[in-house]
Design an enzyme around this catalytic site. Sequence first.
Site, PDB file in Angstrom:
ATOM      1  N   SER A  40       0.936   6.547   2.569  1.00  0.00           N
ATOM      2  CA  SER A  40       1.633   7.534   3.420  1.00  0.00           C
ATOM      3  C   SER A  40       2.891   8.062   2.748  1.00  0.00           C
ATOM      4  CB  SER A  40       2.034   6.895   4.752  1.00  0.00           C
ATOM      5  OG  SER A  40       0.924   6.350   5.385  1.00  0.00           O
ATOM      6  N   GLU A  75      -6.887   8.540  17.091  1.00  0.00           N
ATOM      7  CA  GLU A  75      -7.462   9.896  17.170  1.00  0.00           C
ATOM      8  C   GLU A  75      -8.223  10.214  15.874  1.00  0.00           C
ATOM      9  OE1 GLU A  75      -4.324   9.169  17.891  1.00  0.00           O
ATOM     10  OE2 GLU A  75      -4.181   9.619  20.027  1.00  0.00           O
ATOM     11  N   SER A  98      -4.681   6.659  12.641  1.00  0.00           N
ATOM     12  CA  SER A  98      -4.511   6.568  14.100  1.00  0.00           C
ATOM     13  C   SER A  98      -5.860   6.551  14.829  1.00  0.00           C
ATOM     14  CB  SER A  98      -3.666   7.749  14.599  1.00  0.00           C
ATOM     15  OG  SER A  98      -4.435   8.929  14.481  1.00  0.00           O
ATOM     16  N   GLN A 122       0.840  -1.206   0.000  1.00  0.00           N
ATOM     17  CA  GLN A 122       0.000   0.000   0.000  1.00  0.00           C
ATOM     18  C   GLN A 122       0.876   1.257   0.000  1.00  0.00           C
ATOM     19  OE1 GLN A 122      -1.865   0.749   3.818  1.00  0.00           O
ATOM     20  NE2 GLN A 122      -3.703   1.563   2.859  1.00  0.00           N
ATOM     21  N   GLY A 123       0.826   2.017  -1.081  1.00  0.00           N
ATOM     22  CA  GLY A 123       1.606   3.256  -1.173  1.00  0.00           C
ATOM     23  C   GLY A 123       0.713   4.462  -0.932  1.00  0.00           C
ATOM     24  N   GLU A 177      -9.686  -1.815   5.109  1.00  0.00           N
ATOM     25  CA  GLU A 177      -8.494  -2.006   5.954  1.00  0.00           C
ATOM     26  C   GLU A 177      -8.890  -1.968   7.434  1.00  0.00           C
ATOM     27  OE1 GLU A 177      -5.338   0.832   5.321  1.00  0.00           O
ATOM     28  OE2 GLU A 177      -4.032  -0.175   6.758  1.00  0.00           O
TER      29      GLU A 177
HETATM   30  C1  FAD Z   1       2.691  -0.907  11.570  1.00  0.00           C
HETATM   31  C2  FAD Z   1       2.364   0.139  10.560  1.00  0.00           C
HETATM   32  C3  FAD Z   1       2.174  -0.224   9.246  1.00  0.00           C
HETATM   33  C4  FAD Z   1       1.892   0.753   8.287  1.00  0.00           C
HETATM   34  N1  FAD Z   1       1.755   0.363   6.986  1.00  0.00           N
HETATM   35  C5  FAD Z   1       1.512   1.285   6.045  1.00  0.00           C
HETATM   36  C6  FAD Z   1       1.430   0.902   4.674  1.00  0.00           C
HETATM   37  O1  FAD Z   1       1.578  -0.270   4.315  1.00  0.00           O
HETATM   38  N2  FAD Z   1       1.218   1.863   3.745  1.00  0.00           N
HETATM   39  C7  FAD Z   1       1.031   3.176   4.097  1.00  0.00           C
HETATM   40  O2  FAD Z   1       0.790   3.977   3.203  1.00  0.00           O
HETATM   41  N3  FAD Z   1       1.117   3.578   5.379  1.00  0.00           N
HETATM   42  C8  FAD Z   1       1.360   2.666   6.371  1.00  0.00           C
HETATM   43  N4  FAD Z   1       1.466   3.043   7.685  1.00  0.00           N
HETATM   44  C9  FAD Z   1       1.422   4.470   8.010  1.00  0.00           C
HETATM   45  C10 FAD Z   1       0.167   4.906   8.760  1.00  0.00           C
HETATM   46  O3  FAD Z   1      -0.948   4.941   7.908  1.00  0.00           O
HETATM   47  C11 FAD Z   1       0.473   6.282   9.361  1.00  0.00           C
HETATM   48  O4  FAD Z   1       1.525   6.106  10.290  1.00  0.00           O
HETATM   49  C12 FAD Z   1      -0.724   6.888  10.050  1.00  0.00           C
HETATM   50  O5  FAD Z   1      -1.721   7.246   9.134  1.00  0.00           O
HETATM   51  C13 FAD Z   1      -0.323   8.137  10.881  1.00  0.00           C
HETATM   52  O6  FAD Z   1       0.401   9.032  10.098  1.00  0.00           O
HETATM   53  P1  FAD Z   1       1.800   9.621  10.609  1.00  0.00           P
HETATM   54  O7  FAD Z   1       2.648   8.472  11.043  1.00  0.00           O
HETATM   55  O8  FAD Z   1       2.330  10.511   9.550  1.00  0.00           O
HETATM   56  O9  FAD Z   1       1.464  10.447  11.915  1.00  0.00           O
HETATM   57  P2  FAD Z   1       0.924  11.950  11.977  1.00  0.00           P
HETATM   58  O10 FAD Z   1      -0.136  12.151  10.956  1.00  0.00           O
HETATM   59  O11 FAD Z   1       2.084  12.861  11.949  1.00  0.00           O
HETATM   60  O12 FAD Z   1       0.235  11.967  13.409  1.00  0.00           O
HETATM   61  C14 FAD Z   1       0.999  12.133  14.618  1.00  0.00           C
HETATM   62  C15 FAD Z   1       0.048  12.152  15.794  1.00  0.00           C
HETATM   63  O13 FAD Z   1      -0.848  13.276  15.678  1.00  0.00           O
HETATM   64  C16 FAD Z   1      -2.201  12.836  15.758  1.00  0.00           C
HETATM   65  N5  FAD Z   1      -3.041  13.632  14.845  1.00  0.00           N
HETATM   66  C17 FAD Z   1      -2.736  13.990  13.564  1.00  0.00           C
HETATM   67  N6  FAD Z   1      -3.747  14.692  13.030  1.00  0.00           N
HETATM   68  C18 FAD Z   1      -4.728  14.769  13.963  1.00  0.00           C
HETATM   69  C19 FAD Z   1      -6.049  15.341  14.002  1.00  0.00           C
HETATM   70  N7  FAD Z   1      -6.557  15.988  12.940  1.00  0.00           N
HETATM   71  N8  FAD Z   1      -6.771  15.183  15.146  1.00  0.00           N
HETATM   72  C20 FAD Z   1      -6.276  14.511  16.231  1.00  0.00           C
HETATM   73  N9  FAD Z   1      -5.025  13.967  16.255  1.00  0.00           N
HETATM   74  C21 FAD Z   1      -4.284  14.066  15.135  1.00  0.00           C
HETATM   75  C22 FAD Z   1      -2.199  11.382  15.319  1.00  0.00           C
HETATM   76  O14 FAD Z   1      -3.270  10.661  15.889  1.00  0.00           O
HETATM   77  C23 FAD Z   1      -0.836  10.906  15.869  1.00  0.00           C
HETATM   78  O15 FAD Z   1      -0.990  10.528  17.225  1.00  0.00           O
HETATM   79  C24 FAD Z   1       1.757   2.112   8.665  1.00  0.00           C
HETATM   80  C25 FAD Z   1       1.927   2.472  10.012  1.00  0.00           C
HETATM   81  C26 FAD Z   1       2.226   1.500  10.950  1.00  0.00           C
HETATM   82  C27 FAD Z   1       2.406   1.918  12.380  1.00  0.00           C
END
Ligand code: FAD
Length: 399
Positions: free
Chosen positions: A134, A374, A372, A131-132, A249
């Site tokens: 993030s 949240e 997440s 999945q591309g 998902e």
């Molecule tokens: C084990 C694992 C597997 C993954 N696999 C994939 C994959 O295969 N393909 C892919 O594309 N992605 C993948 N991801 C990425 C995942 O989708 C992102 O990590 C997730 O969407 C959060 O984005 P971020 O890490 O950029 O955190 P951020 O968006 O930077 O968030 C940081 C914190 O801020 C909080 N936050 C952000 N915005 C808000 C808001 N509007 N209101 C309240 N709180 C907020 C979040 O809840 C979090 O606690 C994976 C992640 C994990 C942990």
Amino acid sequence: MVDAPELEAFRLEARGWLQANLPESIRDNPSQVALAMVDGAPQPKDVLLWRSRLGARGWGVPTWPTRYGGGGLTASQASVLKDEMARIGAINPIGGLGVMMFGPTLLEYGNPEQLERHIPPIAKGQLRWCQGFSEPGAGSDLASLQMTALDEGDSFRVTGQKVWTTGAQHAHWCFCLVRTDKGPSKHDGISFLMIDMASPGVEVRPIILISGESPFCETFFTDVLVPKANLVGPRGGGWQVAKRLLQHERQNTSVGSSPIGVASTANIGDLARSHVGVDADNQLVDRDLRHRMAEHQMQARTFALTHARAEAESRANSGPSNTASIMKNAGGQVRAERAELTIELMGNEGLYWSEEVRGWLRGKSGAIAGGSAEIQNNIIAKRILGLPDATDTQPPKAR
Ligand SMILES: Cc1cc2nc3c(=O)[nH]c(=O)nc-3n(C[C@H](O)[C@H](O)[C@H](O)COP(=O)(O)OP(=O)(O)OC[C@H]3O[C@@H](n4cnc5c(N)ncnc54)[C@H](O)[C@@H]3O)c2cc1C
């Protein structure tokens, strides 16, 4: 609709087929199938045999259409099959992101040529997808993604970076969100593309964790030519397709995506009895722990039943909905509680680098992957409860 006698006949058919086709070695040791499903793990001969037999029967994806290699079963037949598989100790060896989220999305949005080409190999467990979505600057606020796809006649020229791409180093294909056009809002102009990971210009760099494992990767795309035939849904309309995929998902990850994690914590009662000890009535000697274990088992059972009902409803209706966000958060809480209890009742042994400790650590990521906790709460507040946005100005739309 299948009536009760027909369902009973199907039960006998499934039971007979499983008896005849599940290799003996797997019956004795079902967890070897779960182990083989981890990306890059060795594939024992009998697991391969079991996968090819189940794949040929279409029962790895029981409700998908037979035309594309699925089982063509109704929701109630699929539930009978699930019971019969559990009865004989059979684990479904056909899974991964293709089955969990991409396949169901393609079945809804793909054109006939795309379905003919891509669904059968997923149904047979032959090809892996990643999945591309993030990017370094686009996680929760996914619509901020920057990976571009320039129009080059029959193809798009794709350039950009994805991150946290689970299993990219083992994947044959990637379903990707790219920016093809500029629109009035950042949600417009996003397109959903299927990219062959063997294409020139794709580079995968596994992210090495402190454990030494690399479950996910950074994935770089430099001038990758992708045929326009690989566009799923309308050009510039990929956000709708992506939202649907995320519902699949979340519905799937609500029960835990790791077959090993589920298997290793399923017998928490036995684990408690052996570590904490029992009294003359065969009850845990620690009354407080016993009470919390009972509460947890009830929560887990309630969740399992609610999940089964939601899944059956979504199969019978038009697929998952925003309620998948509720299930994702509720399931994550049940699993986190179970992992905490497991470590607690193991006492000093919970300090070792055991499978249980690894499962506890791995479980932490469940509140982030797939959007997440949240962000799920935001979706529940806005899309299910109809509450207003937290701010007066237009906030970024959550994924
Ligand atoms: C084990 C694992 C597997 C993954 N696999 C994939 C994959 O295969 N393909 C892919 O594309 N992605 C993948 N991801 C990425 C995942 O989708 C992102 O990590 C997730 O969407 C959060 O984005 P971020 O890490 O950029 O955190 P951020 O968006 O930077 O968030 C940081 C914190 O801020 C909080 N936050 C952000 N915005 C808000 C808001 N509007 N209101 C309240 N709180 C907020 C979040 O809840 C979090 O606690 C994976 C992640 C994990 C942990």
